[in-house]
Design a protein around this motif. Structure first.
Motif, PDB file in Angstrom:
ATOM      1  N   HIS A  54     -14.072 -33.970 -25.464  1.00 37.31           N
ATOM      2  CA  HIS A  54     -14.936 -33.945 -24.479  1.00 37.31           C
ATOM      3  C   HIS A  54     -14.175 -33.666 -23.015  1.00 37.31           C
ATOM      4  CE1 HIS A  54     -18.217 -34.847 -21.578  1.00 37.31           C
ATOM      5  NE2 HIS A  54     -18.977 -34.545 -22.745  1.00 37.31           N
ATOM      6  N   THR A  82     -10.708 -42.353  -5.640  1.00 36.71           N
ATOM      7  CA  THR A  82     -10.974 -40.735  -5.875  1.00 36.71           C
ATOM      8  C   THR A  82     -12.055 -40.540  -4.850  1.00 36.71           C
ATOM      9  OG1 THR A  82     -10.378 -40.719  -8.089  1.00 36.71           O
ATOM     10  CG2 THR A  82     -11.082 -38.954  -7.128  1.00 36.71           C
ATOM     11  N   ILE A  83     -11.599 -39.418  -4.006  1.00 36.55           N
ATOM     12  CA  ILE A  83     -13.080 -39.233  -2.987  1.00 36.55           C
ATOM     13  C   ILE A  83     -13.551 -38.008  -3.677  1.00 36.55           C
ATOM     14  CG2 ILE A  83     -13.513 -37.955  -0.833  1.00 36.55           C
ATOM     15  CD1 ILE A  83     -10.934 -39.261   0.383  1.00 36.55           C
ATOM     16  N   ASP A  84     -12.946 -37.078  -4.230  1.00 35.83           N
ATOM     17  CA  ASP A  84     -13.415 -35.949  -4.938  1.00 35.83           C
ATOM     18  C   ASP A  84     -12.419 -35.366  -5.757  1.00 35.83           C
ATOM     19  OD1 ASP A  84     -12.480 -34.091  -3.204  1.00 35.83           O
ATOM     20  OD2 ASP A  84     -13.682 -32.634  -4.161  1.00 35.83           O
ATOM     21  N   LEU A  85     -12.785 -34.648  -6.981  1.00 33.19           N
ATOM     22  CA  LEU A  85     -11.846 -34.252  -7.890  1.00 33.19           C
ATOM     23  C   LEU A  85     -12.758 -33.221  -8.830  1.00 33.19           C
ATOM     24  CD1 LEU A  85      -8.899 -34.376  -8.977  1.00 33.19           C
ATOM     25  CD2 LEU A  85     -10.133 -35.753 -10.916  1.00 33.19           C
ATOM     26  N   ARG A  86     -11.859 -32.017  -8.796  1.00 36.60           N
ATOM     27  CA  ARG A  86     -12.575 -30.867  -9.209  1.00 36.60           C
ATOM     28  C   ARG A  86     -11.847 -30.380 -10.485  1.00 36.60           C
ATOM     29  NH1 ARG A  86     -15.318 -25.185  -8.103  1.00 36.60           N
ATOM     30  NH2 ARG A  86     -14.386 -24.077  -9.782  1.00 36.60           N
ATOM     31  N   VAL A  87     -12.393 -30.239 -11.636  1.00 32.86           N
ATOM     32  CA  VAL A  87     -11.518 -29.867 -12.835  1.00 32.86           C
ATOM     33  C   VAL A  87     -12.191 -28.563 -13.191  1.00 32.86           C
ATOM     34  CG1 VAL A  87     -10.740 -30.371 -15.320  1.00 32.86           C
ATOM     35  CG2 VAL A  87     -10.805 -32.030 -13.590  1.00 32.86           C
ATOM     36  N   ASP A  88     -11.288 -27.517 -13.365  1.00 31.90           N
ATOM     37  CA  ASP A  88     -11.551 -26.306 -14.148  1.00 31.90           C
ATOM     38  C   ASP A  88     -11.001 -26.250 -15.459  1.00 31.90           C
ATOM     39  OD1 ASP A  88     -12.522 -25.131 -11.757  1.00 31.90           O
ATOM     40  OD2 ASP A  88     -10.728 -24.625 -11.068  1.00 31.90           O
ATOM     41  N   TYR A  89     -11.811 -25.913 -16.476  1.00 30.21           N
ATOM     42  CA  TYR A  89     -11.599 -26.056 -17.793  1.00 30.21           C
ATOM     43  C   TYR A  89     -11.210 -24.716 -18.368  1.00 30.21           C
ATOM     44  CZ  TYR A  89     -13.683 -30.597 -17.740  1.00 30.21           C
ATOM     45  OH  TYR A  89     -13.957 -31.998 -17.379  1.00 30.21           O
TER      46      TYR A  89
ATOM     47  N   ALA B  69     -17.065 -39.821 -14.265  1.00 29.69           N
ATOM     48  CA  ALA B  69     -17.152 -38.252 -14.271  1.00 29.69           C
ATOM     49  C   ALA B  69     -17.733 -37.784 -15.876  1.00 29.69           C
ATOM     50  CB  ALA B  69     -15.709 -37.696 -14.214  1.00 29.69           C
ATOM     51  N   GLU B  73     -20.808 -35.568 -16.849  1.00 34.07           N
ATOM     52  CA  GLU B  73     -20.680 -34.357 -17.381  1.00 34.07           C
ATOM     53  C   GLU B  73     -21.467 -34.459 -19.017  1.00 34.07           C
ATOM     54  OE1 GLU B  73     -16.574 -33.095 -17.867  1.00 34.07           O
ATOM     55  OE2 GLU B  73     -17.256 -31.497 -19.485  1.00 34.07           O
ATOM     56  N   THR B 107     -18.225 -26.577 -20.739  1.00 37.17           N
ATOM     57  CA  THR B 107     -18.028 -26.626 -19.424  1.00 37.17           C
ATOM     58  C   THR B 107     -16.958 -25.649 -18.791  1.00 37.17           C
ATOM     59  OG1 THR B 107     -18.121 -29.143 -19.467  1.00 37.17           O
ATOM     60  CG2 THR B 107     -17.594 -28.490 -17.429  1.00 37.17           C
ATOM     61  N   ILE B 108     -17.379 -24.870 -17.529  1.00 42.43           N
ATOM     62  CA  ILE B 108     -16.445 -23.996 -17.012  1.00 42.43           C
ATOM     63  C   ILE B 108     -15.527 -24.785 -15.848  1.00 42.43           C
ATOM     64  CG2 ILE B 108     -16.138 -21.788 -15.770  1.00 42.43           C
ATOM     65  CD1 ILE B 108     -18.730 -20.975 -17.134  1.00 42.43           C
ATOM     66  N   ASP B 109     -16.506 -25.440 -14.916  1.00 39.32           N
ATOM     67  CA  ASP B 109     -15.920 -26.480 -13.870  1.00 39.32           C
ATOM     68  C   ASP B 109     -16.594 -27.603 -13.779  1.00 39.32           C
ATOM     69  OD1 ASP B 109     -17.381 -25.759 -11.785  1.00 39.32           O
ATOM     70  OD2 ASP B 109     -16.536 -23.577 -12.034  1.00 39.32           O
ATOM     71  N   PHE B 110     -16.199 -28.628 -13.177  1.00 34.98           N
ATOM     72  CA  PHE B 110     -16.745 -29.809 -12.854  1.00 34.98           C
ATOM     73  C   PHE B 110     -16.409 -30.556 -11.678  1.00 34.98           C
ATOM     74  CE2 PHE B 110     -19.065 -33.914 -13.935  1.00 34.98           C
ATOM     75  CZ  PHE B 110     -20.254 -33.407 -14.217  1.00 34.98           C
ATOM     76  N   SER B 111     -17.130 -30.738 -10.679  1.00 34.33           N
ATOM     77  CA  SER B 111     -16.675 -31.172  -9.518  1.00 34.33           C
ATOM     78  C   SER B 111     -17.163 -32.410  -9.196  1.00 34.33           C
ATOM     79  CB  SER B 111     -16.716 -30.068  -8.427  1.00 34.33           C
ATOM     80  OG  SER B 111     -16.424 -30.667  -7.290  1.00 34.33           O
ATOM     81  N   VAL B 112     -16.616 -33.545  -9.035  1.00 33.89           N
ATOM     82  CA  VAL B 112     -17.153 -34.964  -8.867  1.00 33.89           C
ATOM     83  C   VAL B 112     -17.061 -35.506  -7.333  1.00 33.89           C
ATOM     84  CG1 VAL B 112     -17.563 -37.173  -9.804  1.00 33.89           C
ATOM     85  CG2 VAL B 112     -17.134 -35.489 -11.141  1.00 33.89           C
ATOM     86  N   ASP B 113     -18.238 -35.665  -6.882  1.00 30.91           N
ATOM     87  CA  ASP B 113     -17.928 -36.733  -5.570  1.00 30.91           C
ATOM     88  C   ASP B 113     -18.071 -38.076  -5.787  1.00 30.91           C
ATOM     89  OD1 ASP B 113     -18.048 -34.471  -3.984  1.00 30.91           O
ATOM     90  OD2 ASP B 113     -19.974 -34.354  -3.497  1.00 30.91           O
ATOM     91  N   TYR B 114     -17.184 -38.955  -5.331  1.00 34.36           N
ATOM     92  CA  TYR B 114     -17.200 -40.303  -5.453  1.00 34.36           C
ATOM     93  C   TYR B 114     -17.919 -40.804  -4.382  1.00 34.36           C
ATOM     94  CZ  TYR B 114     -14.965 -39.404  -9.684  1.00 34.36           C
ATOM     95  OH  TYR B 114     -14.380 -39.240 -11.150  1.00 34.36           O
TER      96      TYR B 114
END
Lengths: 144, 166
Positions: A54, A82-89, B69, B73, B107-114
């Motif tokens: 996953h 973490t303030i923000d994190l963006r992951v590109d798969y 996250a 997701e 998922t292509i991309d995923f952006s999380v605001d904490y």
């Protein structure tokens, strides 16, 4: 390199319950950078048709890796969030293979650290994912 | 559709609950994370029961950002798959048994605001599909703990929809 700090980063990270549950290991910890690994685990499969892990588990590995890189920053106290994190798969992880992530702090301000991270498996050249994020950054009190 | 009006209420509910379970129970990671879904009509609320293993900061204590996250997701992916399945189900194209064959979006991309620390409590999340085309979808997810109006995290993600057979 500060061997004591490296050892602390490894012991501290690998003992965190969620990191332990996913079997994360600190492979390398240098100045403002870290490399972590996570073994393949059938319990973390997100796509039952292919056996692919996953995305959330890969996200967790990259987030942790970023945290360790901040921990290893010479000017950092050892706490961050973490303030923000963006992951590109960019592609699916290959079932059965260990996943690696590398994170680097590329800029710190008074209170924010900016990071980039990459993830891969056996095919090192063909990245699984990349990430960018902002994290809280705390300096020791006397430096202010 | 006409047939549905004569179907007993309990049977309709059972059919829908079975369809949701068929979708969710196939994914090992959802079980690993201790996530389940509450259904009210077509609306889903994801629930992640607190567990020690989700901790990332033992001092506070707080949930691991990666656990948060993952929860977001999972919520987004299931919402998308469910929305597709729901339509087909209501049109009687898909029977519950066939739900297990529904392919999940990637998922292509995923952006999380904490927004604040995830506390050692249960978490709830709902996803909103902002756009769902034939190939791509954009989804927003909000997660909270005790107060619906005090979100502790939110995320936006883009997804590749399964082609043919999904």
């Amino acid at each position: 390199m500060d061997l004591k700090k490296q050892k602390m980063a490894k012991q501290f990270t690998e003992a965190l319950p969620y990191c332990k549950a996913l079997g994360m290991q600190v492979e390398e910890a240098g100045a403002a950078m870290a490399v972590l690994s996570m073994p393949y685990n059938p319990a973390t499969i997100g796509d039952p048709d292919t056996g692919v892990v996953h995305g959330g588990a890969v996200f967790a590995l990259m987030d942790t890796c970023a945290g360790v890189a901040i921990f290893m920053h010479p000017e950092s106290t050892m706490t961050t969030a973490t303030i923000d994190l963006r992951v590109d798969y960019m592609r699916s992880a290959t079932p059965g293979q260990k996943i690696y992530a590398k994170a680097e702090v590329y800029k710190v301000t008074r209170s924010v650290a900016f990071l980039r991270a990459t993830a891969w498996d056996d095919d090192r050249e063909n990245l699984l994912a990349t990430a960018t994020g902002a994290f809280t950054f705390e300096r020791p009190k006397e430096a202010e | 559709m006409v047939k549905h009006r004569k179907e007993p209420l309990q049977k309709i509910k059972q059919r829908r609950d079975n369809a949701l379970a068929a979708l969710v129970d196939r994914v090992p990671y959802i079980k690993f994370m201790g996530i389940h879904f509450d259904r009210r009509g077509d609306e889903l609320t994801a629930v992640m029961a607190f567990d020690e293993k989700l901790i990332g900061n033992p001092i506070l204590p707080a949930l691991h950002g990666g656990a948060t996250a993952s929860f977001l997701e999972v919520t987004a992916v299931i919402e998308l798959a469910w929305a597709q399945a729901w339509q087909k189900m209501e049109n009687e194209e898909v029977h519950t048994a066939a739900m297990a064959a529904v392919r999940l979006p990637k998922t292509i991309d995923f952006s999380v605001d904490y927004l604040r620390s995830g506390l050692a409590r249960d978490c709830y999340a709902r996803a909103r599909i902002n756009r769902s085309g034939r190939r791509y979808a954009s989804v927003h997810v909000e997660a909270w703990q005790d107060n619906r109006s005090r979100l502790f995290a939110q995320a936006t993600g883009h997804f590749l929809m399964p082609q043919n057979g999904g």
